[in-house]
Scaffold this motif. Structure first.
Motif, PDB file in Angstrom:
ATOM      1  N   GLU A 178       0.836  -1.201   0.000  1.00  0.00           N
ATOM      2  CA  GLU A 178       0.000   0.000   0.000  1.00  0.00           C
ATOM      3  C   GLU A 178       0.868   1.247   0.000  1.00  0.00           C
ATOM      4  N   GLY A 179       0.361   2.301  -0.628  1.00  0.00           N
ATOM      5  CA  GLY A 179       1.041   3.581  -0.637  1.00  0.00           C
ATOM      6  C   GLY A 179       0.742   4.369   0.625  1.00  0.00           C
ATOM      7  N   GLN A 218      -0.531  -0.383  -4.360  1.00  0.00           N
ATOM      8  CA  GLN A 218       0.523  -0.163  -5.348  1.00  0.00           C
ATOM      9  C   GLN A 218       0.995  -1.455  -6.004  1.00  0.00           C
TER      10      GLN A 218
END
Length: 112
Positions: free
Chosen positions: A91-92, A98
């Protein structure tokens, strides 16, 4: 007993052993080159009867999957897989996904 190769040998009571090999850390939060132990490769009983396990990987998977199991009398059970669903593995900063990987489900089992 373990070695830098990623092989681990577990001695059990009454003369049984289990041998494990390295598990490529695919989509587990580890770096792609890191190794996570844990895939059983061989089970041997006190009478030296051996069951072997083979594993398969896919380029877009979340973890390794059992490919086949051969029992002490050389009967082999084989497994094939198909894509089941995608999961986010990275995760971003704002929570956006992502990178994704696939979970696979058993498609066929071939028994002796």
């Amino acid at each position: 007993e373990c070695a830098r190769t990623g092989l681990y040998l577990l001695y059990l009571p009454k003369g049984s052993t289990r041998r494990y090999r390295a598990n490529p850390a695919v989509g587990t939060g580890y770096a792609p080159h890191e190794i996570v132990p844990g895939l059983i490769e061989e089970a041997r009983d006190a009478n030296n009867n051996v069951t072997t396990y083979l594993w398969t990987t896919f380029p877009d998977q979340i973890h390794a999957y059992i490919a086949s199991v051969r029992d002490p009398v050389h009967r082999t059970t084989s497994y094939t897989y198909e894509r089941s669903y995608e999961v986010c593995v990275q995760e971003g900063p704002q929570g956006q996904c992502q990178a994704t990987r696939w979970h696979y489900r058993v498609r066929t089992v071939t028994d002796p």
